[in-house]
Scaffold this motif. Structure first.
Motif, PDB file in Angstrom:
ATOM      1  N   SER A 397       0.821  -1.218   0.000  1.00 31.74           N
ATOM      2  CA  SER A 397       0.000   0.000   0.000  1.00 31.74           C
ATOM      3  C   SER A 397       0.852   1.264   0.000  1.00 31.74           C
ATOM      4  N   MET A 398       2.081   1.182   0.549  1.00 32.87           N
ATOM      5  CA  MET A 398       2.957   2.343   0.581  1.00 32.87           C
ATOM      6  C   MET A 398       3.423   2.771  -0.812  1.00 32.87           C
ATOM      7  N   CYS A 399       3.439   1.843  -1.755  1.00 29.40           N
ATOM      8  CA  CYS A 399       3.961   2.132  -3.096  1.00 29.40           C
ATOM      9  C   CYS A 399       2.946   2.813  -4.001  1.00 29.40           C
ATOM     10  N   LEU A 400       1.678   2.769  -3.641  1.00 25.94           N
ATOM     11  CA  LEU A 400       0.629   3.091  -4.603  1.00 25.94           C
ATOM     12  C   LEU A 400       0.628   4.524  -5.124  1.00 25.94           C
ATOM     13  N   PRO A 401       0.729   5.564  -4.269  1.00 25.97           N
ATOM     14  CA  PRO A 401       0.701   6.916  -4.840  1.00 25.97           C
ATOM     15  C   PRO A 401       1.820   7.168  -5.843  1.00 25.97           C
ATOM     16  N   ALA A 402       3.016   6.607  -5.582  1.00 28.98           N
ATOM     17  CA  ALA A 402       4.131   6.779  -6.517  1.00 28.98           C
ATOM     18  C   ALA A 402       3.891   6.030  -7.815  1.00 28.98           C
ATOM     19  N   ASP A 403       3.157   4.917  -7.748  1.00 26.24           N
ATOM     20  CA  ASP A 403       2.912   4.093  -8.928  1.00 26.24           C
ATOM     21  C   ASP A 403       1.760   4.606  -9.793  1.00 26.24           C
ATOM     22  N   LEU A 404       0.709   5.108  -9.159  1.00 26.04           N
ATOM     23  CA  LEU A 404      -0.557   5.312  -9.851  1.00 26.04           C
ATOM     24  C   LEU A 404      -0.766   6.698 -10.437  1.00 26.04           C
ATOM     25  N   PHE A 405       0.011   7.700  -9.987  1.00 22.38           N
ATOM     26  CA  PHE A 405      -0.297   9.075 -10.356  1.00 22.38           C
ATOM     27  C   PHE A 405       0.882   9.763 -11.038  1.00 22.38           C
ATOM     28  N   LEU A 406       0.562  10.555 -12.054  1.00 19.85           N
ATOM     29  CA  LEU A 406       1.566  11.373 -12.713  1.00 19.85           C
ATOM     30  C   LEU A 406       1.987  12.529 -11.795  1.00 19.85           C
ATOM     31  N   GLN A 407       3.040  13.230 -12.210  1.00 26.38           N
ATOM     32  CA  GLN A 407       3.682  14.221 -11.348  1.00 26.38           C
ATOM     33  C   GLN A 407       2.724  15.298 -10.837  1.00 26.38           C
ATOM     34  N   ALA A 408       1.863  15.795 -11.707  1.00 29.48           N
ATOM     35  CA  ALA A 408       0.966  16.886 -11.316  1.00 29.48           C
ATOM     36  C   ALA A 408      -0.049  16.452 -10.268  1.00 29.48           C
ATOM     37  N   TRP A 409      -0.393  15.163 -10.282  1.00 27.18           N
ATOM     38  CA  TRP A 409      -1.405  14.652  -9.358  1.00 27.18           C
ATOM     39  C   TRP A 409      -0.798  14.089  -8.076  1.00 27.18           C
ATOM     40  N   ARG A 410       0.495  13.743  -8.120  1.00 28.72           N
ATOM     41  CA  ARG A 410       1.081  12.927  -7.050  1.00 28.72           C
ATOM     42  C   ARG A 410       1.044  13.592  -5.675  1.00 28.72           C
ATOM     43  N   PRO A 411       1.425  14.873  -5.509  1.00 27.56           N
ATOM     44  CA  PRO A 411       1.384  15.457  -4.161  1.00 27.56           C
ATOM     45  C   PRO A 411       0.001  15.394  -3.516  1.00 27.56           C
ATOM     46  N   SER A 412      -1.031  15.715  -4.289  1.00 31.40           N
ATOM     47  CA  SER A 412      -2.388  15.667  -3.733  1.00 31.40           C
ATOM     48  C   SER A 412      -2.828  14.235  -3.462  1.00 31.40           C
ATOM     49  N   ALA A 413      -2.333  13.286  -4.270  1.00 36.34           N
ATOM     50  CA  ALA A 413      -2.650  11.875  -4.013  1.00 36.34           C
ATOM     51  C   ALA A 413      -2.072  11.438  -2.667  1.00 36.34           C
ATOM     52  N   TYR A 414      -0.880  11.940  -2.334  1.00 37.32           N
ATOM     53  CA  TYR A 414      -0.304  11.628  -1.027  1.00 37.32           C
ATOM     54  C   TYR A 414      -1.116  12.257   0.100  1.00 37.32           C
ATOM     55  N   VAL A 415      -1.679  13.433  -0.138  1.00 31.60           N
ATOM     56  CA  VAL A 415      -2.552  14.043   0.869  1.00 31.60           C
ATOM     57  C   VAL A 415      -3.761  13.146   1.116  1.00 31.60           C
ATOM     58  N   VAL A 416      -4.359  12.651   0.034  1.00 31.13           N
ATOM     59  CA  VAL A 416      -5.539  11.792   0.157  1.00 31.13           C
ATOM     60  C   VAL A 416      -5.186  10.495   0.876  1.00 31.13           C
ATOM     61  N   SER A 417      -4.088   9.849   0.472  1.00 37.13           N
ATOM     62  CA  SER A 417      -3.713   8.576   1.100  1.00 37.13           C
ATOM     63  C   SER A 417      -3.379   8.773   2.570  1.00 37.13           C
ATOM     64  N   GLY A 418      -2.665   9.863   2.894  1.00 37.21           N
ATOM     65  CA  GLY A 418      -2.348  10.146   4.288  1.00 37.21           C
ATOM     66  C   GLY A 418      -3.585  10.428   5.107  1.00 37.21           C
ATOM     67  N   THR A 419      -4.515  11.199   4.530  1.00 37.85           N
ATOM     68  CA  THR A 419      -5.762  11.513   5.234  1.00 37.85           C
ATOM     69  C   THR A 419      -6.562  10.252   5.512  1.00 37.85           C
ATOM     70  N   ILE A 420      -6.665   9.390   4.508  1.00 35.16           N
ATOM     71  CA  ILE A 420      -7.397   8.133   4.688  1.00 35.16           C
ATOM     72  C   ILE A 420      -6.763   7.298   5.796  1.00 35.16           C
ATOM     73  N   ASN A 421      -5.434   7.215   5.795  1.00 30.67           N
ATOM     74  CA  ASN A 421      -4.735   6.410   6.793  1.00 30.67           C
ATOM     75  C   ASN A 421      -4.960   6.947   8.202  1.00 30.67           C
ATOM     76  N   TRP A 422      -4.799   8.271   8.379  1.00 31.25           N
ATOM     77  CA  TRP A 422      -4.900   8.830   9.724  1.00 31.25           C
ATOM     78  C   TRP A 422      -6.333   8.855  10.231  1.00 31.25           C
ATOM     79  N   ILE A 423      -7.298   9.137   9.352  1.00 33.27           N
ATOM     80  CA  ILE A 423      -8.703   9.115   9.778  1.00 33.27           C
ATOM     81  C   ILE A 423      -9.120   7.684  10.121  1.00 33.27           C
ATOM     82  N   SER A 424      -8.660   6.717   9.318  1.00 35.89           N
ATOM     83  CA  SER A 424      -8.977   5.314   9.602  1.00 35.89           C
ATOM     84  C   SER A 424      -8.407   4.893  10.950  1.00 35.89           C
TER      85      SER A 424
END
Length: 500
Positions: A397-424
């Motif tokens: 699961s740690m690899c996914l944002p780096a794998d799935l998103f292009l450069q312009a989307w990647r920082p915000s994808a990390y925000v989403v993944s981090g938010t999901i992890n911490w809220i969960s």
């Protein structure tokens, strides 16, 4: 023996030793810190609660009430999650504005301030300083985890991207184990040493701060975000020890052209855009699954099962070291097989096997009093689930944002993944005690359902990403994102996602 050594050297490809060293330096920060903070509060819990009571008594002349003491302790435990959430939110802006390296340098200062607050809290007779220190540690973790993965994913060749980004999970496991070791009574889990135990989180931050000064900025950030091709090429040559970088630079050029003239996407863009809809689904389920797969419930029940097996209370802490060691070893195994087995298989079959084994565990817990051998069999089941968790969902699961998103989307994808992890994590922390009280061992049914659903979704709907460039992965997901639409519609999204 010689043949085995040669095979090992070919696998790890020692020419990338500087890249491996960068992975270690990055892991020492937020990832290792995360593991430490998870395990640090277990050993000194009683001492911290006594300190809170003594502080309250000194201020108000009366002992703190049980409900107030419980509330303060709950805040000390959970405030780290709130800090982590805030750090995850800032992981979408700070790395874009200041760069990956400078964002981590700033982040390390936060952890060192937190360590200072922990050391000084007994002198100042202030448990509020512990609360603030825990919040700052959480912020350091939330930002550090995301930027670690972002930095390393943008510095790695595609053949090593999975292996290297998995170092985050390895250092989390190592941090958990180290926190359990130094927290035992024979070392720092004493009434006099607990402030220094909590302050140890500043040490990895200091090491990373000094070490990062010797490393360059992430090459993909230099080229795609800053347009500095020459510096990017020099950085790649220094990190990879390769002269022929044409394929990698061409891939970056294609990605840069696809986002030419467009700013980094916001979190709302990531959540609303059709161009990354399936990437978001592929990211959200596993990131939430790290908490909702039942691993925390398993750790809770482990100690009860150990007691039923006749383990003495004073020996319980040493068995927890065995659990931590098992998770660490299996995550390391995952790092060596992820680029061969693939993310999809490891996650999908991992969730499926976890669901099956936990279903068996529910049944065995129901008949635990019928046979004397059942508690020992349940211990084996617990370690089996931890092994599967480490080899599959935990690491991949740690690899996914780096794998799935292009450069312009990647920082915000990390925000989403981090938010999901911490809220969960916050939801599990708040609701799990009530689930256990009302459902007992049958609370695992909730986690079994989540695991089976996640396994089916990942195995049947999500494409594999191993060995593919960022653009190739995006093309695979575009077949899902635009399955029922003509390719000339929604031009804004398509220009970003498919233009080569």
């Amino acid at each position: 023996m010689t043949i085995r050594v040669v095979i090992f050297l070919e696998f790890v490809q020692v020419q990338y030793w500087r890249l491996y060293l960068l992975a270690v330096v990055l892991g020492i920060g937020g990832s290792f810190q995360y593991g430490l903070q998870i395990s640090f509060l277990t050993a000194p819990a009683k001492h911290i609660q006594n300190f809170v009571n003594e502080t309250w008594l000194g201020r108000y002349g009366v002992a703190v009430g049980d409900s107030t003491n419980t509330l303060i302790w709950s805040f000390i435990v959970s405030v780290c999650s709130l800090g982590g959430w805030l750090g995850a939110i800032h992981s979408g802006s700070l790395p874009v504005k200041y760069g990956r390296k400078k964002a981590l340098l700033i982040n390390n200062v936060v952890a060192m301030v937190a360590a200072l607050l922990m050391v000084l809290s007994p002198t100042a007779w202030s448990f509020e300083m512990i609360l603030l220190g825990r919040f700052l540690y959480g912020y350091n973790i939330g930002l550090g985890l995301s930027v670690h993965l972002m930095y390393l994913g943008e510095s790695s060749p595609k053949k090593l991207r999975g292996f290297l980004t998995l170092t985050s999970s390895i250092f989390i496991g190592l941090g958990k184990l180290m926190g359990q070791v130094v927290g035992i009574r024979e070392l720092m889990g004493t009434e006099d040493m607990w402030p220094y135990l909590l302050a140890l989180g500043g040490l990895p931050a200091l090491v990373q701060f000094l070490s990062l000064l010797c490393f360059p900025e992430a090459p993909r950030y230099l080229y795609i975000d800053k347009g500095d091709k020459e510096t990017c090429k020099k950085v790649l040559q220094w990190l990879w020890q390769e002269e022929d970088l044409k394929m990698e630079l061409d891939d970056m050029e294609k990605e840069r052209e696809s986002v030419q003239g467009q700013a980094a996407k916001t979190v709302l863009d990531v959540l609303r855009s059709r161009a990354v809809r399936w990437q978001m689904l592929a990211l959200s389920l596993p990131c939430a699954g790290v908490q909702f797969c039942g691993i925390n419930a398993l750790y809770f029940y482990a100690f009860d099962i150990f007691r039923e097996s006749g383990v003495e209370e004073e020996q319980m802490h040493y068995l927890s070291l065995g659990i931590g060691s098992t998770e660490l070893i299996t995550v390391i195994i995952c790092a060596f097989i992820i680029d061969r087995a693939g993310r999809k298989r490891l996650m999908g079959f991992g969730y499926l096997i976890m669901g099956v084994v936990m279903s068996l565990l529910i049944f065995m817990l129901s008949i635990k009093d019928m046979y004397t051998w059942v508690p020992y069999f349940n211990i084996a089941l617990i370690f089996s689930v931890i092994c599967v968790y480490g080899v599959g969902p935990c690491g991949v699961s740690m690899c996914l944002p780096a794998d799935l998103f292009l450069q312009a989307w990647r920082p915000s994808a990390y925000v989403v993944s981090g938010t999901i992890n911490w809220i969960s994590l916050f939801i599990i922390g708040m609701t799990f005690p009530y689930l256990v009280d009302s459902l007992g061992q049958y609370c695992f049914l909730i986690f079994v359902t989540y695991c089976v659903f996640s396994a089916a979704f990942l195995l049947f709907f999500i494409p594999e990403t191993k060995g593919k460039t960022m653009v190739e992965i995006t093309e695979d997901f575009n077949k899902l994102n635009y399955k029922n639409r003509a390719k000339d519609s929604d031009k804004d999204d398509l220009a970003l996602a498919t233009k080569l």
